[in-house]
Design a protein around this motif. Structure first.
Motif, PDB file in Angstrom:
ATOM      1  N   THR A  50      12.881  -8.111  22.048  1.00 47.34           N
ATOM      2  CA  THR A  50      13.653  -7.453  20.977  1.00 47.34           C
ATOM      3  C   THR A  50      13.382  -5.953  20.913  1.00 47.34           C
ATOM      4  OG1 THR A  50      13.727  -9.473  19.638  1.00 47.34           O
ATOM      5  CG2 THR A  50      14.071  -7.394  18.477  1.00 47.34           C
ATOM      6  N   LEU A  51      12.100  -5.579  20.878  1.00 52.85           N
ATOM      7  CA  LEU A  51      11.754  -4.159  20.736  1.00 52.85           C
ATOM      8  C   LEU A  51      12.137  -3.343  21.954  1.00 52.85           C
ATOM      9  CD1 LEU A  51       8.392  -4.049  18.815  1.00 52.85           C
ATOM     10  CD2 LEU A  51      10.601  -3.126  18.113  1.00 52.85           C
ATOM     11  N   ALA A  52      12.008  -3.942  23.126  1.00 51.53           N
ATOM     12  CA  ALA A  52      12.389  -3.236  24.360  1.00 51.53           C
ATOM     13  C   ALA A  52      13.878  -2.903  24.320  1.00 51.53           C
ATOM     14  CB  ALA A  52      12.064  -4.102  25.573  1.00 51.53           C
ATOM     15  N   ILE A  53      14.672  -3.835  23.794  1.00 47.66           N
ATOM     16  CA  ILE A  53      16.124  -3.606  23.689  1.00 47.66           C
ATOM     17  C   ILE A  53      16.396  -2.477  22.689  1.00 47.66           C
ATOM     18  CG2 ILE A  53      18.319  -4.634  22.967  1.00 47.66           C
ATOM     19  CD1 ILE A  53      17.111  -7.351  24.030  1.00 47.66           C
ATOM     20  N   ALA A  54      15.712  -2.523  21.544  1.00 49.46           N
ATOM     21  CA  ALA A  54      15.898  -1.469  20.539  1.00 49.46           C
ATOM     22  C   ALA A  54      15.490  -0.104  21.114  1.00 49.46           C
ATOM     23  CB  ALA A  54      15.096  -1.793  19.288  1.00 49.46           C
ATOM     24  N   GLU A  55      14.381  -0.083  21.840  1.00 51.78           N
ATOM     25  CA  GLU A  55      13.869   1.179  22.409  1.00 51.78           C
ATOM     26  C   GLU A  55      14.857   1.818  23.384  1.00 51.78           C
ATOM     27  OE1 GLU A  55      11.411   3.137  21.684  1.00 51.78           O
ATOM     28  OE2 GLU A  55      10.510   1.796  20.193  1.00 51.78           O
ATOM     29  N   LYS A  56      15.605   0.954  24.066  1.00 50.58           N
ATOM     30  CA  LYS A  56      16.603   1.433  25.027  1.00 50.58           C
ATOM     31  C   LYS A  56      17.625   2.359  24.347  1.00 50.58           C
ATOM     32  CE  LYS A  56      19.829  -1.165  27.668  1.00 50.58           C
ATOM     33  NZ  LYS A  56      20.206  -2.499  28.122  1.00 50.58           N
ATOM     34  N   TYR A  57      17.857   2.112  23.058  1.00 47.79           N
ATOM     35  CA  TYR A  57      18.852   2.902  22.304  1.00 47.79           C
ATOM     36  C   TYR A  57      18.166   3.795  21.267  1.00 47.79           C
ATOM     37  CZ  TYR A  57      21.926  -0.485  24.470  1.00 47.79           C
ATOM     38  OH  TYR A  57      22.589  -1.263  25.394  1.00 47.79           O
ATOM     39  N   ARG A  58      16.902   4.081  21.505  1.00 49.12           N
ATOM     40  CA  ARG A  58      16.064   4.810  20.535  1.00 49.12           C
ATOM     41  C   ARG A  58      16.747   6.049  19.973  1.00 49.12           C
ATOM     42  NH1 ARG A  58      13.679   5.128  16.869  1.00 49.12           N
ATOM     43  NH2 ARG A  58      11.495   5.315  16.383  1.00 49.12           N
ATOM     44  N   ASP A  59      17.439   6.794  20.851  1.00 51.20           N
ATOM     45  CA  ASP A  59      18.026   8.067  20.413  1.00 51.20           C
ATOM     46  C   ASP A  59      19.209   7.874  19.458  1.00 51.20           C
ATOM     47  OD1 ASP A  59      19.345   6.876  22.580  1.00 51.20           O
ATOM     48  OD2 ASP A  59      20.291   8.770  23.163  1.00 51.20           O
ATOM     49  N   ILE A  64      12.957   2.559  13.657  1.00 50.58           N
ATOM     50  CA  ILE A  64      12.605   1.209  14.092  1.00 50.58           C
ATOM     51  C   ILE A  64      11.225   0.908  13.510  1.00 50.58           C
ATOM     52  CG2 ILE A  64      12.114  -0.327  16.038  1.00 50.58           C
ATOM     53  CD1 ILE A  64      13.864   1.484  17.802  1.00 50.58           C
ATOM     54  N   VAL A  65      11.156  -0.140  12.722  1.00 47.10           N
ATOM     55  CA  VAL A  65       9.876  -0.554  12.156  1.00 47.10           C
ATOM     56  C   VAL A  65       9.571  -1.918  12.735  1.00 47.10           C
ATOM     57  CG1 VAL A  65       8.698  -1.257  10.026  1.00 47.10           C
ATOM     58  CG2 VAL A  65      10.314   0.666   9.982  1.00 47.10           C
ATOM     59  N   SER A  66       8.357  -2.124  13.254  1.00 44.77           N
ATOM     60  CA  SER A  66       7.994  -3.450  13.727  1.00 44.77           C
ATOM     61  C   SER A  66       6.613  -3.827  13.221  1.00 44.77           C
ATOM     62  CB  SER A  66       8.028  -3.514  15.251  1.00 44.77           C
ATOM     63  OG  SER A  66       7.679  -4.826  15.657  1.00 44.77           O
ATOM     64  N   GLU A  67       6.579  -4.809  12.335  1.00 46.91           N
ATOM     65  CA  GLU A  67       5.311  -5.274  11.770  1.00 46.91           C
ATOM     66  C   GLU A  67       5.541  -6.643  11.165  1.00 46.91           C
ATOM     67  OE1 GLU A  67       4.834  -2.012   9.006  1.00 46.91           O
ATOM     68  OE2 GLU A  67       5.996  -3.030   7.458  1.00 46.91           O
ATOM     69  N   PRO A  68       4.504  -7.432  11.008  1.00 47.84           N
ATOM     70  CA  PRO A  68       4.692  -8.760  10.399  1.00 47.84           C
ATOM     71  C   PRO A  68       5.238  -8.605   8.976  1.00 47.84           C
ATOM     72  CG  PRO A  68       2.493  -8.543  11.365  1.00 47.84           C
ATOM     73  CD  PRO A  68       3.116  -7.178  11.386  1.00 47.84           C
ATOM     74  N   ASP A  69       6.028  -9.560   8.547  1.00 41.77           N
ATOM     75  CA  ASP A  69       6.545  -9.516   7.170  1.00 41.77           C
ATOM     76  C   ASP A  69       6.530 -10.926   6.586  1.00 41.77           C
ATOM     77  OD1 ASP A  69       8.945 -10.878   8.057  1.00 41.77           O
ATOM     78  OD2 ASP A  69       9.629  -8.951   8.841  1.00 41.77           O
ATOM     79  N   LYS A  70       6.897 -10.997   5.327  1.00 41.01           N
ATOM     80  CA  LYS A  70       6.885 -12.298   4.645  1.00 41.01           C
ATOM     81  C   LYS A  70       8.258 -12.943   4.702  1.00 41.01           C
ATOM     82  CE  LYS A  70       3.491 -10.487   1.310  1.00 41.01           C
ATOM     83  NZ  LYS A  70       3.734  -9.048   1.573  1.00 41.01           N
ATOM     84  N   GLY A  71       8.978 -12.724   5.811  1.00 44.73           N
ATOM     85  CA  GLY A  71      10.287 -13.363   5.942  1.00 44.73           C
ATOM     86  C   GLY A  71      11.434 -12.382   5.814  1.00 44.73           C
ATOM     87  N   LEU A  72      12.620 -12.934   5.988  1.00 46.98           N
ATOM     88  CA  LEU A  72      13.867 -12.166   6.035  1.00 46.98           C
ATOM     89  C   LEU A  72      14.037 -11.205   4.858  1.00 46.98           C
ATOM     90  CD1 LEU A  72      16.725 -11.793   7.309  1.00 46.98           C
ATOM     91  CD2 LEU A  72      17.479 -13.697   5.886  1.00 46.98           C
ATOM     92  N   TYR A  73      13.850 -11.696   3.637  1.00 47.08           N
ATOM     93  CA  TYR A  73      14.173 -10.862   2.466  1.00 47.08           C
ATOM     94  C   TYR A  73      13.131  -9.786   2.221  1.00 47.08           C
ATOM     95  CZ  TYR A  73      17.788 -14.310   1.951  1.00 47.08           C
ATOM     96  OH  TYR A  73      18.864 -15.119   2.197  1.00 47.08           O
ATOM     97  N   ASP A  74      11.905 -10.049   2.657  1.00 43.24           N
ATOM     98  CA  ASP A  74      10.863  -9.027   2.596  1.00 43.24           C
ATOM     99  C   ASP A  74      11.263  -7.874   3.527  1.00 43.24           C
ATOM    100  OD1 ASP A  74       8.368  -7.810   2.032  1.00 43.24           O
ATOM    101  OD2 ASP A  74       7.499  -8.686   3.841  1.00 43.24           O
TER     102      ASP A  74
END
Length: 248
Positions: A50-59, A64-74
């Motif tokens: 997922t992150l590699a795909i996002a990074e491809k379009y970084r510009d 882009i935030v990537s960290e554990p969360d308490k689910g979708l709504y969090d």
């Protein structure tokens, strides 16, 4: 000369292990002909590409935030906190704007004057190959009010653009249907709700597991009872109550 309205849209995509579907969503956002947008991806620390795909379009992605969360709504609440636009749009991984000029068309329907509190439209269901399957079973009412959702979620969450100034956090006590509650609470505060009469979103039809579907139905029922009263909810959804009893 009146200035045409050029609101800024905060498009928020929440992802978790979404490598199979994320690219379509990103491409649909960055190919919009309307440029007053920011694009925020909130990832729950995916283990796949997922992150590699996002990074491809970084510009082309604002944050882009990537960290554990308490689910979708969090994760969606984090998106609200980071957004700076006039409107919030939650576009799930796998969903996309209906056309490359959807936002442009949408803004065009606004005309001049003040920005409405909510902008809404229709949703088409598509398969993994992005082929049109059918329109969503529930369609947007001509005039939307907070009472419209007595009938169910007539406007798909992705096709419901709320002014950021009205936004409240999603209620984390709901695991599956906090978006339903959120839309009702926003509509209660909204004065102007604008029907674009456009198909705005292509929604990837993946089907929830039956187990989650039941839990989600039960949550929706609780949310309706909270906003519309128990008697009214039972009256509107006798079939729904029956289905829950029969499915037990």
């Amino acid at each position: 000369m009146h200035n045409r309205l050029t609101p800024k849209f905060s498009i928020i995509t929440v992802t978790y292990n979404a490598e199979a579907v994320l690219e379509d969503t990103i491409l649909s956002v960055i190919s919009q002909t309307y440029h007053h947008i920011e694009y925020i991806i909130i990832d729950g620390a995916s283990k796949d590409r997922t992150l590699a795909i996002a990074e491809k379009y970084r510009d082309r992605i604002t944050q882009i935030v990537s960290e554990p969360d308490k689910g979708l709504y969090d994760a969606m609440n984090k998106g609200i906190n980071l957004a700076t636009g006039d409107y919030l749009c939650f576009l799930n991984a796998g969903d996309s704007f209906h056309e490359d000029d959807t936002l442009q068309q949408m803004v065009h329907t606004l005309g001049i004057g003040e920005l409405p509190d909510v902008i809404y439209g229709e949703t088409a269901l598509v398969n993994k190959e992005r082929h049109f399957l059918r329109m969503r079973r529930l369609s947007a009412p001509e005039v939307l009010t907070w009472k419209s959702f007595k009938q169910g979620m007539l406007v798909c969450h992705q096709a419901f653009f709320a002014k950021r100034s009205l936004a409240i956090p999603y209620d984390m006590q709901y695991r599956f249907s906090a978006d339903f509650d959120w839309c009702i609470r926003i509509m209660k505060k909204a004065r102007t709700l604008h029907n674009t009469h456009l198909t705005l979103i292509d929604y990837l039809e993946e089907g929830m597991t039956t187990q989650n579907q039941k839990a989600s139905l039960r949550e929706r029922f609780r949310i309706m009872a909270k906003h519309y009263g128990l008697v009214s909810t039972v009256a509107h959804h006798a079939w729904f109550v029956l289905r829950m009893i029969l499915k037990k």
